[in-house]
Design an enzyme around this catalytic site. Structure first.
Site, PDB file in Angstrom:
ATOM      1  N   ASP A 182       0.907  -1.146   0.000  1.00  0.00           N
ATOM      2  CA  ASP A 182       0.000   0.000   0.000  1.00  0.00           C
ATOM      3  C   ASP A 182       0.943   1.192   0.000  1.00  0.00           C
ATOM      4  O   ASP A 182       1.543   1.502   1.031  1.00  0.00           O
ATOM      5  CB  ASP A 182      -0.888   0.010   1.248  1.00  0.00           C
ATOM      6  CG  ASP A 182      -1.903   1.144   1.205  1.00  0.00           C
ATOM      7  OD1 ASP A 182      -1.558   2.234   0.686  1.00  0.00           O
ATOM      8  OD2 ASP A 182      -3.037   0.954   1.668  1.00  0.00           O
ATOM      9  N   HIS A 183       1.109   1.827  -1.153  1.00  0.00           N
ATOM     10  CA  HIS A 183       2.220   2.781  -1.258  1.00  0.00           C
ATOM     11  C   HIS A 183       2.021   3.994  -0.344  1.00  0.00           C
ATOM     12  O   HIS A 183       2.970   4.713  -0.064  1.00  0.00           O
ATOM     13  CB  HIS A 183       2.470   3.195  -2.712  1.00  0.00           C
ATOM     14  CG  HIS A 183       1.425   4.084  -3.286  1.00  0.00           C
ATOM     15  ND1 HIS A 183       0.247   3.611  -3.772  1.00  0.00           N
ATOM     16  CD2 HIS A 183       1.383   5.422  -3.441  1.00  0.00           C
ATOM     17  CE1 HIS A 183      -0.477   4.619  -4.186  1.00  0.00           C
ATOM     18  NE2 HIS A 183       0.175   5.741  -4.011  1.00  0.00           N
ATOM     19  N   HIS A 245      -5.925   2.826   1.307  1.00  0.00           N
ATOM     20  CA  HIS A 245      -5.114   3.962   1.766  1.00  0.00           C
ATOM     21  C   HIS A 245      -5.745   4.685   2.957  1.00  0.00           C
ATOM     22  O   HIS A 245      -5.074   4.956   3.959  1.00  0.00           O
ATOM     23  CB  HIS A 245      -4.907   4.971   0.631  1.00  0.00           C
ATOM     24  CG  HIS A 245      -4.421   4.366  -0.646  1.00  0.00           C
ATOM     25  ND1 HIS A 245      -3.468   3.381  -0.672  1.00  0.00           N
ATOM     26  CD2 HIS A 245      -4.752   4.590  -1.942  1.00  0.00           C
ATOM     27  CE1 HIS A 245      -3.235   3.030  -1.926  1.00  0.00           C
ATOM     28  NE2 HIS A 245      -4.008   3.744  -2.708  1.00  0.00           N
TER      29      HIS A 245
END
Ligand code: NAD
Length: 493
Positions: A182-183, A245
């Site tokens: 999950d950047h 996110h």
């Protein structure tokens, strides 16, 4: 968590090596790790995809991608691409894995990687289970080095599909070998939430329902769906941004202090926080979620007329929601979250709004009618300019006694920003080091899906009145009403 020496030893097998993500993010990230010395002699990258490329063609492509981020100093391009190799491979063909295994073994000998294997799935999610199964059945797991799997989003479309995917992966890899990307967790200021909270008595002692009135999380995009329309129309903002996110940022804000700052403890606390998130009934979900779809603007079609979008699409390009936690710390404190496309700006921030003083003793002071006390706000700026600010009330200079807002600000300098690794670089490094702090665990993902599935189900059975917001605004009026009914408003309007 296993911390290896600073120089990482591993063969990285990349599925999806000709893809967009690999070119834009993964090769530059690996090259940066190489430039900084985290990767040196004992690593190799083995790219795979269906294209019948040679090693040389692959190396030319990697070189093209890294040229975009850095100048070639001291022959670093050459030195890096000497570690890059390619194997044509159809992930659905079990026999192809035998050849892949031979190549990995050769590279292990050539580069002295101590049989450490990292598999990176940068492909359409429908292949994830197949690849994992073949890695096991065709004997690609290392007996004496580490085996790790890095997996791209999305992790399922709902709880059931995510559970099925997880089952398929865990038939080959243990939970502690799976690194779900999950950047947002690779972003500097998202990671800084823990430092701000647990490193500062002045903050953490106020971090509860006694002093905090509400918390707002905004992930605002100023672009439409662009070339991702086909994918986006099947996904929508709830799946694309909220389930992953937003939930990850919320978990960091809501979690209790971990016993120690290790990946297991942190993930456990985040998972506990998400378990304490109130799971809404369909009626509660309908009342506490707002969806939107953008209308035509000066420079854009309305969403339903974007290329690749179903003209009758009810896919949401905007979500706002009120979340509640059933925990001692957060009793009665709403977390308002929102995200959307074609909004007023491109930014991500968290606004922590503190309660007003119970008594405004300045209300009798001269000129006080000019200014009422404001609520203190701690803002964590995640993108584009990382930093934080605290808005206090202070006396206005001059005669009489009037208060005005005063803002204490801290922003990363350009030098600090230059030192800050890109999210993918940081996450690649963490996975290679065996540090799973900044990856989503199955427990977190499961809870997040179960939470959003309820509203997805409600929405899928109702026809919304779309479009309902104007590009360049902060979304539909219902999102303002969501707060107004609680006597509150968004900090960023
Ligand atoms: P892409 O479509 O550009 O690339 C897919 C890759 O898979 C290509 O290399 C293709 O050759 C390969 N491939 C397809 N079928 C194959 C088969 N049968 N055998 C072997 N190889 C095969 O995809 P992408 O945009 O690079 O995305 C990869 C992953 O990253 C996806 O899970 C996506 O959701 C995720 N992701 C991408 C982005 C992005 O910005 N591109 C952002 C976030 C997440």
């Amino acid at each position: 968590m296993t911390i290896l020496s600073t120089e990482i030893k591993a063969v990285i097998t990349l599925f999806g090596a000709t893809g967009d993500l690999a070119k834009r993010k993964l090769y530059p990230s690996l090259f940066n790790l190489f430039r900084k010395g985290f990767l040196a002699d004992n690593f190799a990258l083995l790219g795979t995809s269906r294209s019948a490329w040679s090693d040389e063609e692959f190396q030319a492509n990697v070189r093209e991608s890294i040229q975009k981020i850095a100048e070639d100093k001291d022959g670093q391009y050459d030195a890096f691409v000497k570690h890059c190799f390619y194997q044509p491979h159809d992930v659905t063909n079990p026999e192809h894995y035998d050849k892949l295994n031979d190549r990995i073994a050769d590279l292990e000998t050539k580069f002295g990687t101590e049989n450490n294997r990292l598999f990176y799935m940068s492909m359409a999610p429908r292949f994830f289970g197949t690849i994992a199964a073949n890695i096991k059945s065709q004997g690609l797991l290392s007996d004496d080095g580490f085996n790790r799997l890095v997996i791209e989003k999305p992790f399922g479309r709902d709880f059931e599909s995510a559970k099925q995917l997880n089952k398929e992966l865990t038939e080959t890899f243990d939970e502690n070998q799976i690194y779900r990307i999950d950047h947002y967790l690779g972003k500097e200021m998202v990671q800084n939430i823990s430092a701000l909270r647990f490193g500062n008595t002045a903050i953490e002692s106020l971090w509860n329902h006694r002093y905090i009135d509400n918390i707002q999380v905004t992930l605002s995009e100023d672009m439409g769906v662009e070339e991702r329309a086909g994918y986006y129309d099947q996904s929508g903002a709830l799946r694309d941004m909220v389930q992953n996110h937003i939930m990850q940022v919320v978990a960091q804000l809501a979690m209790e202090q971990p016993l120690t700052f290790t990946d297991q403890e942190i993930r456990e606390e985040k998972a506990k926080a998400l378990r304490s998130l109130r799971k809404y009934t369909p009626q509660e979900a309908a009342a506490n979620f707002v969806r939107g779809q953008y209308a035509a603007g000066d420079n854009n079609n309305d969403y339903r007329h974007e290329d690749g979008v179903d003209p009758e699409s009810i896919t949401e390009t905007y979500v706002a929601a009120k979340l509640s936690f059933d925990s001692e710390r957060w009793a009665g404190v709403p977390f308002y979250v929102r995200t959307g496309k074609l909004l007023a700006g491109k930014f991500t921030r968290v606004d922590v709004v503190f309660k007003k003083p119970l008594l405004d003793i300045f209300s009798n002071a001269a000129n006080s009618h000019e200014q009422k006390l404001n609520q203190n706000v701690l803002t964590i700026y995640i993108d584009p300019k990382p930093g934080f600010s605290l808005t206090l009330n202070a006396k206005k200079v001059g005669q009489g006694y009037t208060t005005e807002p005063a803002m204490l600000e801290f922003f990363h300098s350009d030098e600090q920003k230059a030192l800050s690794p890109e999210p993918y670089e940081r996450l690649f490094h963490d996975a290679l080091e065996g540090n799973s702090t900044n990856f989503a665990s199955w427990s977190e993902i499961a809870d997040a899906w179960q939470f959003v599935d309820v509203i997805r189900d409600v929405w899928d059975h109702e026809s919304p009145e779309f479009p309902n917001y104007t590009p360049g605004t902060m979304g539909p009026k219902e999102a303002d009403e969501l707060l107004a009914r609680d006597g509150r408003e968004w900090v960023v309007k």
